[in-house]
Design a protein around this motif. Structure first.
Motif, short mmCIF file in Angstrom:
data_model
loop_
_atom_site.label_atom_id
_atom_site.label_comp_id
_atom_site.label_asym_id
_atom_site.label_seq_id
_atom_site.Cartn_x
_atom_site.Cartn_y
_atom_site.Cartn_z
N UNK A 187 -5.20 -11.26 -5.35
CA UNK A 187 -6.02 -12.32 -5.93
C UNK A 187 -5.23 -13.59 -6.20
N UNK A 188 -3.94 -13.43 -6.48
CA UNK A 188 -3.10 -14.60 -6.72
C UNK A 188 -2.97 -15.49 -5.50
N UNK A 242 0.82 -1.22 0.00
CA UNK A 242 0.00 0.00 0.00
C UNK A 242 0.84 1.26 0.00
N UNK A 243 2.13 1.11 0.18
CA UNK A 243 3.02 2.28 0.15
C UNK A 243 3.48 2.61 -1.26
N UNK A 244 3.22 1.72 -2.21
CA UNK A 244 3.57 1.98 -3.60
C UNK A 244 2.49 2.87 -4.23
N UNK A 251 -2.62 -3.98 -7.10
CA UNK A 251 -2.65 -4.60 -5.77
C UNK A 251 -3.75 -5.64 -5.63
N UNK A 252 -4.90 -5.36 -6.23
CA UNK A 252 -6.00 -6.34 -6.18
C UNK A 252 -5.65 -7.61 -6.92
N UNK A 295 4.87 -0.79 -13.73
CA UNK A 295 4.06 -1.55 -12.78
C UNK A 295 4.51 -3.01 -12.69
N UNK A 296 5.05 -3.55 -13.80
CA UNK A 296 5.60 -4.90 -13.78
C UNK A 296 6.78 -4.97 -12.83
#
Length: 670
Positions: free
Chosen positions: A29-30, A6-8, A24-25, A58-59
């Motif tokens: 989910x993984x 959540x800090x990203x 993040x979702x 983002x990757x």
């Protein structure tokens, strides 16, 4: 696992579809307890964060969390996440000024110690995926080879053992200085007492990294092992129940061969054998003669890779592929039809089998789809595409019926003279095409193509009806006009009544096509030259087309020579190629010193230019003798001119067959 997630500032990062605030979702989910949610999350990672193999900021931000996920035994189905990491971190094409791929590789390599632990994971799928990850990313080759050797002695899962064999092959290619140990292990695994699956896997890797260690009787050995393996083919066990999800991952899973491992084993061997075409044909014949339908189905699917890449006498395997149409197995029949459709006239050895299926199954003549227009059934289409005249009466029946697939016209052209009896019905269908419909182009263009190719001059009134009757606001109007104009050009002088209409199009969008057609109809350059010169000096889009049209004028196009000479130095390869062809066709011997080097360079720079260059050389006759060496070399080459290992085009074989025909005509021109 998710410490710091959540800090990203995910909203400031991007993926294929924009903001990465949904990542993040996906990552959470993984780790879900719900299999459907896990599959949806993995699909989302491939679809957005690693879209078509791309790597985004983002990757990169996701990698620490992906590595943490695979390290946790509480997360189910981590094998799929390891595969994702391998895909993200593997070497690929890097764009200038974009080092994200290199950064991704570095990040996965920095966390590669986790793969050491995963080779001993309780989950066999994790161990399978970890073997490939370990050898690709760990920086200590000696330690990696030792781990692989150790795992080979204790591993009992067949799928993991096959992955270990593949990892040894990757190791040998990545570390040639230390490959000897891996090769010795593979050589040992390729012989008894190892089972047929492991021996096939080892032989496939040896073919790629140490072909000198292959047995002399390779093909008989492989065929025997394949049949032994088929007799005791293991059922899929140990895999979790899979949810039915509407994801790409789910669709790909459902499309897997029923014997995915056997398919991969033989595909690896075929790929490694490369240009050893005679052995590959013999191997394919052995596979196609197997008593096991699954083995034959795998062989059919992998045959296209051989056919589209290498030129050879494929009559025997093609006939065997055709024989699968009578096997009574729907999956095998669909596989065989899919391959035969792409072979065009190379499918002729299977024509009797195709005809038998067409005659016995009229319900397969047309394929109806839930969405979209109906298409020709693959068996009938393949029969026509291979030029078999027995397709003509069946196509005639369809033309007389209520449902006529739009593609019928283009397919009929491949029948050559045998399609001429279809001309009246094709002409009638063209006369029935609505002029104001959204699908006017889809319906009219194939018919125009066919009637032009057949030289059906009686269809000129129907073609003019299209040209004069379509409303100006029709979205596809320009495309239909261009198709109609090309058909009139194909009719030549017999379409004289269309000349005034063509003149009226010289100041419109399809001006180049209209000018080319007017020249074909009248042979008078007076009205044509100013239009083509204007287009040649205009926007980039139409310059190559204008040059091509000027080339057809021959000496009558001499006023364009200066412009064409300048265009041979254009930045765009296709413009240079078109200009050089036109220059040579107009100026003849006087332009050889300028045109020939440009075309020779284009031939080498981009194989896709070769049909254009070969057509030019053929049209020029003896004048083009300075380039005949290119044509002779092409005819002697065992490899298809535009075959690539990383892609597939539905016209690859058709384009190559056309190129070879042009080359033969070119070198024999007098």
């Amino acid at each position: 696992m998710f410490t710091g997630i959540d800090e990203v500032d995910w909203a400031s990062l991007r993926h294929a579809y924009g903001s990465a605030e949904d990542v993040p979702g996906l990552l959470r989910g993984l780790a879900s307890a719900d299999p459907a949610e896990r599959e949806t999350a993995l699909d989302g990672m491939y679809g957005a964060v690693h879209h078509q193999g791309d790597v985004y900021d983002s990757t990169l931000a996701s990698l620490p969390f992906l590595l943490a996920l695979v390290a946790s035994e509480t997360v189910p189905e981590r094998g799929g996440i390891v595969d994702l990491l391998v895909s993200i971190g593997q070497e690929g094409e890097e764009r200038a000024g974009d080092d994200t791929r290199a950064m991704a590789r570095a990040a996965v390599r920095a966390g590669a110690e986790v793969f050491v632990r995963l080779t001993r994971d309780p989950d066999a799928e994790v161990r399978r995926a970890a073997a490939g990850a370990l050898v690709r990313f760990h920086d200590a080759p000696a330690r990696v080879l030792g781990l692989l050797r150790e795992r080979l002695t204790v591993e009992r899962d067949d799928r993991v053992l096959l992955a270990l064999a593949e990892a040894l092959g990757v190791f040998a290619r990545r570390h040639p200085g230390q490959a000897a140990g891996a090769v010795e292990l593979l050589a040992a695994q390729s012989a008894p007492p190892f089972g047929p699956g492991m021996r096939l896997a080892a032989l496939g890797q040896l073919a790629d990294c140490a072909p000198d260690r292959l047995p002399e009787d390779l093909v008989p050995t492989v065929v025997r092992l394949l049949r032994e393996r088929s007799k005791r083919r293991p059922c899929r066990t140990g895999e979790p129940d899979r949810p039915e999800t509407h994801t790409l991952v789910g669709r790909l899973r459902r499309l897997r061969p029923s014997d995915e491992e056997g398919s991969q084993l033989l595909r690896t061997l075929h790929s490694a054998l490369g240009g050893r075409v005679e052995e590959r044909i013999a191997l394919l014949m052995g596979q196609l003669s197997s008593p096991d339908a699954t083995d034959r189905c795998n062989a059919v699917w992998m045959s296209m890779g051989l056919f589209r890449e290498w030129r050879a006498d494929y009559r025997a395997p093609v006939e065997l592929i055709g024989a699968q149409l009578a096997a009574g197995d729907d999956r095998l029949r669909e596989a065989a039809l899919s391959v035969l459709e792409g072979l065009l006239d190379l499918a002729a050895p299977a024509a009797d089998h195709l005809h038998a299926l067409v005659v016995s199954r009229p319900d397969l003549w047309v394929r109806q789809w839930e969405y979209g227009a109906p298409t020709l059934g693959t068996a009938l289409k393949s029969l026509a595409l291979c030029g078999d005249p027995r397709a003509t009466p069946v196509l005639a029946q369809l033309l007389a019926g209520p449902v006529v697939p739009n593609e019928l016209g283009r397919v009929a052209v491949e029948l050559g003279a045998a399609a001429r009896p279809l001309a009246p019905a094709l002409r009638s269908r063209l006369g029935q095409v609505r002029l104001d419909s959204p699908d006017t182009y889809d319906r009219a263009a194939p018919l125009l193509w066919a009637l032009g190719a057949l030289g059906d001059v009686e269809s000129v009134p129907q073609v003019l009806r299209l040209l004069l009757g379509m409303p100006d606001g029709l979205r596809s109007r320009e495309a239909v006009v261009e198709s109609a104009v090309r058909a009139l050009g194909a009719f030549g002088a017999a379409a004289g009544e269309a000349a005034p209409v063509l003149r009226g199009l010289l100041d419109t969008g399809p001006a180049v096509a209209a000018a080319a057609a007017l020249w074909a109809v009248e042979g008078d350059a007076t009205a044509v030259l100013p239009v083509l010169l204007r287009e040649l000096r205009g926007e980039r889009r139409g310059r190559a087309m204008a040059a091509e049209a000027l080339g057809r004028l021959g000496p009558a196009g001499r006023p364009a020579l200066a412009d064409l000479r300048r265009m041979t130095a254009a930045d765009d390869l296709w413009q240079r190629t078109a200009a050089a062809c036109a220059l040579w066709r107009i100026g003849g011997d006087d332009e050889t010193d300028v045109a020939a080097p440009v075309l020779r360079t284009a031939w080498a720079a981009n194989p896709h230019t070769r049909p254009t260059v070969a057509e030019c050389v053929t049209a020029l006759g003896p004048v083009a003798a300075p380039l005949h060496d290119l044509l002779r070399a092409e005819l002697a080459s065992p490899r298809r001119h535009q075959a690539s290992l990383d892609g597939y085009g539905s016209h690859d074989i058709a384009d190559d067959v056309r190129l070879l025909r042009l080359c033969r005509d070119g070198v024999s021109a007098r």
